[in-house]
Design a protein around this motif. Structure first.
Motif, PDB file in Angstrom:
ATOM      1  N   TRP A   1       7.239  -1.079   6.708  1.00  0.00           N
ATOM      2  CA  TRP A   1       7.068   0.124   6.175  1.00  0.00           C
ATOM      3  C   TRP A   1       8.527   0.643   5.627  1.00  0.00           C
ATOM      4  O   TRP A   1       9.399   0.784   6.341  1.00  0.00           O
ATOM      5  CB  TRP A   1       6.557   1.148   7.558  1.00  0.00           C
ATOM      6  CG  TRP A   1       5.052   0.787   7.562  1.00  0.00           C
ATOM      7  CD1 TRP A   1       4.752   0.088   8.714  1.00  0.00           C
ATOM      8  CD2 TRP A   1       3.932   1.084   6.788  1.00  0.00           C
ATOM      9  NE1 TRP A   1       3.262   0.133   8.548  1.00  0.00           N
ATOM     10  CE2 TRP A   1       3.029   0.678   7.446  1.00  0.00           C
ATOM     11  CE3 TRP A   1       3.843   2.250   5.577  1.00  0.00           C
ATOM     12  CZ2 TRP A   1       1.681   1.298   7.245  1.00  0.00           C
ATOM     13  CZ3 TRP A   1       2.583   2.440   5.218  1.00  0.00           C
ATOM     14  CH2 TRP A   1       1.364   1.941   6.070  1.00  0.00           C
ATOM     15  N   VAL A   2       8.484   0.992   4.440  1.00  0.00           N
ATOM     16  CA  VAL A   2       9.717   1.572   3.839  1.00  0.00           C
ATOM     17  C   VAL A   2       9.120   3.099   3.438  1.00  0.00           C
ATOM     18  O   VAL A   2       8.578   3.337   2.525  1.00  0.00           O
ATOM     19  CB  VAL A   2       9.916   0.417   2.601  1.00  0.00           C
ATOM     20  CG1 VAL A   2      11.317   1.320   1.842  1.00  0.00           C
ATOM     21  CG2 VAL A   2      10.272  -1.034   2.821  1.00  0.00           C
ATOM     22  N   PRO A   3      10.010   3.987   3.871  1.00  0.00           N
ATOM     23  CA  PRO A   3       9.854   5.387   3.451  1.00  0.00           C
ATOM     24  C   PRO A   3      10.556   5.600   2.083  1.00  0.00           C
ATOM     25  O   PRO A   3      11.688   4.844   1.694  1.00  0.00           O
ATOM     26  CB  PRO A   3      10.804   6.288   4.437  1.00  0.00           C
ATOM     27  CG  PRO A   3      11.775   5.222   5.223  1.00  0.00           C
ATOM     28  CD  PRO A   3      11.268   3.778   4.833  1.00  0.00           C
TER      29      PRO A   3
ATOM     30  N   LEU B   1       5.052  -2.937   2.467  1.00  0.00           N
ATOM     31  CA  LEU B   1       5.263  -4.061   1.774  1.00  0.00           C
ATOM     32  C   LEU B   1       4.903  -5.300   2.527  1.00  0.00           C
ATOM     33  O   LEU B   1       5.558  -5.397   3.779  1.00  0.00           O
ATOM     34  CB  LEU B   1       6.783  -4.161   1.195  1.00  0.00           C
ATOM     35  CG  LEU B   1       7.267  -2.916   0.597  1.00  0.00           C
ATOM     36  CD1 LEU B   1       8.719  -3.012   0.057  1.00  0.00           C
ATOM     37  CD2 LEU B   1       6.437  -2.391  -0.524  1.00  0.00           C
ATOM     38  N   MET B   2       4.339  -6.276   2.068  1.00  0.00           N
ATOM     39  CA  MET B   2       4.055  -7.413   2.758  1.00  0.00           C
ATOM     40  C   MET B   2       4.345  -8.606   1.989  1.00  0.00           C
ATOM     41  O   MET B   2       3.729  -8.847   0.895  1.00  0.00           O
ATOM     42  CB  MET B   2       2.384  -7.341   3.092  1.00  0.00           C
ATOM     43  CG  MET B   2       2.019  -6.384   4.077  1.00  0.00           C
ATOM     44  SD  MET B   2       0.327  -6.059   4.178  1.00  0.00           S
ATOM     45  CE  MET B   2      -0.109  -5.175   2.638  1.00  0.00           C
ATOM     46  N   ASN B   3       5.066  -9.376   2.473  1.00  0.00           N
ATOM     47  CA  ASN B   3       5.631 -10.537   1.721  1.00  0.00           C
ATOM     48  C   ASN B   3       4.636 -11.720   2.214  1.00  0.00           C
ATOM     49  O   ASN B   3       4.501 -12.223   3.349  1.00  0.00           O
ATOM     50  CB  ASN B   3       7.104 -11.135   2.234  1.00  0.00           C
ATOM     51  CG  ASN B   3       7.443 -12.437   1.503  1.00  0.00           C
ATOM     52  OD1 ASN B   3       6.765 -12.966   0.540  1.00  0.00           O
ATOM     53  ND2 ASN B   3       8.426 -12.768   2.074  1.00  0.00           N
TER      54      ASN B   3
ATOM     55  N   ASP C   1       0.925  -1.196   0.064  1.00  0.00           N
ATOM     56  CA  ASP C   1      -0.057   0.250   0.272  1.00  0.00           C
ATOM     57  C   ASP C   1       0.955   1.250   0.011  1.00  0.00           C
ATOM     58  O   ASP C   1       2.095   1.403   0.735  1.00  0.00           O
ATOM     59  CB  ASP C   1      -0.853   0.066   1.322  1.00  0.00           C
ATOM     60  CG  ASP C   1      -1.931  -1.128   1.235  1.00  0.00           C
ATOM     61  OD1 ASP C   1      -2.480  -1.279   0.117  1.00  0.00           O
ATOM     62  OD2 ASP C   1      -2.231  -1.600   2.289  1.00  0.00           O
ATOM     63  N   VAL C   2       0.443   2.340  -0.658  1.00  0.00           N
ATOM     64  CA  VAL C   2       1.190   3.678  -0.466  1.00  0.00           C
ATOM     65  C   VAL C   2       0.193   4.600   0.280  1.00  0.00           C
ATOM     66  O   VAL C   2      -0.730   4.917  -0.092  1.00  0.00           O
ATOM     67  CB  VAL C   2       1.137   4.032  -2.089  1.00  0.00           C
ATOM     68  CG1 VAL C   2       2.101   5.330  -2.162  1.00  0.00           C
ATOM     69  CG2 VAL C   2       1.752   2.989  -2.995  1.00  0.00           C
TER      70      VAL C   2
ATOM     71  N   PHE D   1       3.636   3.511  -8.459  1.00  0.00           N
ATOM     72  CA  PHE D   1       4.727   2.728  -7.829  1.00  0.00           C
ATOM     73  C   PHE D   1       4.540   1.398  -8.214  1.00  0.00           C
ATOM     74  O   PHE D   1       3.565   0.704  -8.177  1.00  0.00           O
ATOM     75  CB  PHE D   1       4.718   2.813  -6.442  1.00  0.00           C
ATOM     76  CG  PHE D   1       5.301   3.862  -5.807  1.00  0.00           C
ATOM     77  CD1 PHE D   1       6.426   4.399  -5.386  1.00  0.00           C
ATOM     78  CD2 PHE D   1       4.195   4.999  -5.458  1.00  0.00           C
ATOM     79  CE1 PHE D   1       6.938   5.561  -4.890  1.00  0.00           C
ATOM     80  CE2 PHE D   1       4.528   6.033  -5.048  1.00  0.00           C
ATOM     81  CZ  PHE D   1       5.998   6.676  -4.847  1.00  0.00           C
ATOM     82  N   VAL D   2       5.867   0.600  -8.578  1.00  0.00           N
ATOM     83  CA  VAL D   2       5.772  -0.686  -9.363  1.00  0.00           C
ATOM     84  C   VAL D   2       7.019  -1.618  -8.337  1.00  0.00           C
ATOM     85  O   VAL D   2       8.154  -1.237  -8.073  1.00  0.00           O
ATOM     86  CB  VAL D   2       6.501  -0.644 -10.844  1.00  0.00           C
ATOM     87  CG1 VAL D   2       6.218  -2.103 -11.180  1.00  0.00           C
ATOM     88  CG2 VAL D   2       5.390   0.005 -11.700  1.00  0.00           C
ATOM     89  N   VAL D   3       6.397  -2.350  -7.710  1.00  0.00           N
ATOM     90  CA  VAL D   3       7.345  -3.377  -6.966  1.00  0.00           C
ATOM     91  C   VAL D   3       7.331  -4.543  -7.489  1.00  0.00           C
ATOM     92  O   VAL D   3       6.272  -5.218  -7.796  1.00  0.00           O
ATOM     93  CB  VAL D   3       6.729  -3.484  -5.304  1.00  0.00           C
ATOM     94  CG1 VAL D   3       7.781  -4.186  -4.563  1.00  0.00           C
ATOM     95  CG2 VAL D   3       6.692  -2.040  -4.558  1.00  0.00           C
TER      96      VAL D   3
END
Length: 473
Positions: A425-427, A384-386, A359-360, A448-450
């Motif tokens: 959570w990644v800033p 980010l959730m693995n 989520d952003v 955003f592309v992960v």
């Protein structure tokens, strides 16, 4: 002069305690099969392991839900909605076809009432013995029987509450905590609360829950019609009812097959007389069918005076083939189609489910600013959730279809590694050279592309989320 007497009209009748008579038979055997299967699943499922963890665990604290190999997050609310829809369509389908099958065979209230009643019968005896014990004064015999019964009920209720909490707290950690008396306050509360509810509902309220508290008993009539299989009494064959000998001439005595023994009433757990027709209190347990069939066997009459049948089938003497053709009517096919479509949609969604959820969230404290290098900067936080039980490496990038935002770049390392089932959570800062900023102020769409980095059997899998890049005035 006569004085007028006041009449008192009571609107509420005191509950008459029901002591159903114990009965065996084909349908009752199937009821006990379902009691065994449902409780085997309920009590046994928390103890199963999967990949060195509990197979089914709803970890509310960590906001992760484990269902064997499937790991869900709160963002996967779609699957809970789908599960509720599947349950509703299945209930509608079974009810439209054969009435209250759920109530009679698998409902927790019915199942636990059967278990508690079995304990009561083993300790206090038959229906007549239990009724006599209720009326008897308090003696040592009555005291020890009641104490033994309630002790057994409470023990079963506590095991039930413990198993329930074991779905939310790892049960292999919960068991030692119970033995050591080291339970947390919420664990203690929910074990005792669920045990109390089980003890009260199955031990005391019983049919009152089905009659007055369960909403299903009230709206079931919307799913019934005259081609629904229900437990019905064949009045044409059974009336006039009355006692007789086995060899008596029924025509001479003007009697039907019902001998008016009232066994069908005595075995009913909700205390109704099935001979009065379809009643909303009936839970479809079929105890009356087993009781009546045994009487018919003794009287050497054909079975089926009380049977599963449709109202049209009983009145019109339909054969089974015609009756089933009418049972499989349009509403049944609609419910079946809905069930199949929802199941297929859920299966497809799970099959194509990405190995990452993210989520952003925009940093509300600094929507847009110019940094020391003179670049226009927006700040975001990516959750980010693995969803896999093995470590994964991801590459983050940003892109936009707008020509004015082609110079976007990330201000942090574009590679992130997550441990198995880790959420982090990644800033993230997104930069745009000031000279490339669009002339119009406001929010401009970006993505955003992960992307998972391919490694062994793990292929690349990009996941996109939309956000906005704010250009200040």
């Amino acid at each position: 002069m006569n004085e007028a007497k006041e009449a008192v009209v009571t609107l509420y009748r005191k509950r008459q305690k029901i002591h159903p008579r114990e009965i065996s038979g084909w349908f009752q055997n199937w009821r006990w099969v379902f009691v065994f299967l449902t409780q085997l699943v309920f009590y046994g499922l928390p103890w199963l392991e999967w990949n060195a963890r509990q197979a089914v665990l709803f970890d509310l604290e960590a906001r992760r839900f484990f269902l064997f190999g499937l790991i869900l997050y709160p963002q996967d609310l779609f699957y809970l909605t789908a599960l509720l829809l599947l349950s509703a369509y299945a209930l509608f389908l079974f009810t439209a076809v054969a009435g209250r099958l759920w109530c009679g065979y698998a409902c927790p209230q019915t199942v636990y009432t059967s278990m508690f009643l079995w304990i009561e019968q083993r300790i206090e005896g038959s229906k007549i013995q239990r009724e006599r014990l209720d009326k008897a004064p308090w003696t040592w015999d009555k005291l020890w029987r009641r104490a033994a019964k309630h002790s057994s009920w409470v023990l079963l209720a506590l095991v039930t509450g413990f198993s329930f909490v074991g779905y939310f707290t790892p049960i292999r950690e919960l068991a030692p905590a119970v033995l050591a008396g080291a339970l947390g306050p919420w664990q203690t509360f929910w074990i005792l609360f669920y045990a109390f509810a089980t003890w009260g509902n199955a031990g005391f309220m019983r049919e009152q829950v089905c009659k007055y508290m369960c909403p299903y008993a009230r709206f079931q009539s919307a799913m019934f019609d005259r081609d629904t299989l229900i437990i019905g009494y064949d009045a044409e064959r059974g009336e006039p009812r009355g006692p007789r000998g086995r060899k008596d001439d029924l025509k001479a005595k003007n009697l039907g097959h019902c001998i008016d023994c009232e066994l069908c009433v005595q075995v009913c757990p909700v205390g109704i007389d099935i001979r009065k027709g379809l009643q909303y209190e009936c839970i479809g347990c079929a105890a009356c069918i087993d009781a009546c069939d045994q009487v018919m066997d003794k009287m050497q009459y054909p079975r089926g005076l009380v049977r599963y049948d449709t109202e049209n089938g009983i009145e019109q003497h339909l054969d089974r083939k015609t009756e089933w053709l009418r049972v499989l009517r349009p509403r049944v096919w609609v419910y079946t189609a809905g069930l199949v479509l929802i199941t297929a949609a859920v299966a497809y969604s799970l099959w194509t489910r990405p190995p990452l959820r993210f989520d952003v969230v925009r940093d509300r404290g600094a929507l847009a600013r110019f940094n020391e290098q003179g670049q226009l900067e927006n700040v975001y936080r990516l959750q980010l959730m693995n969803v896999l039980e093995r470590a994964q490496r991801y590459r983050i990038r940003v892109e936009s279809s707008a020509a004015a935002l082609q110079g976007l770049s990330l201000g942090v390392s574009a590679t992130v590694e997550l441990a198995p089932i880790e959420a982090r959570w990644v800033p993230v800062t997104v930069h745009l050279p000031a000279e490339q900023a669009p002339p119009s102020a406001g929010a401009h769409e970006l993505h955003f592309v992960v992307e998972r980095l391919a490694d062994g059997d793990d292929s690349a899998y990009p996941v996109r989320e939309k956000s906005t890049f704010v250009v200040p005035r």
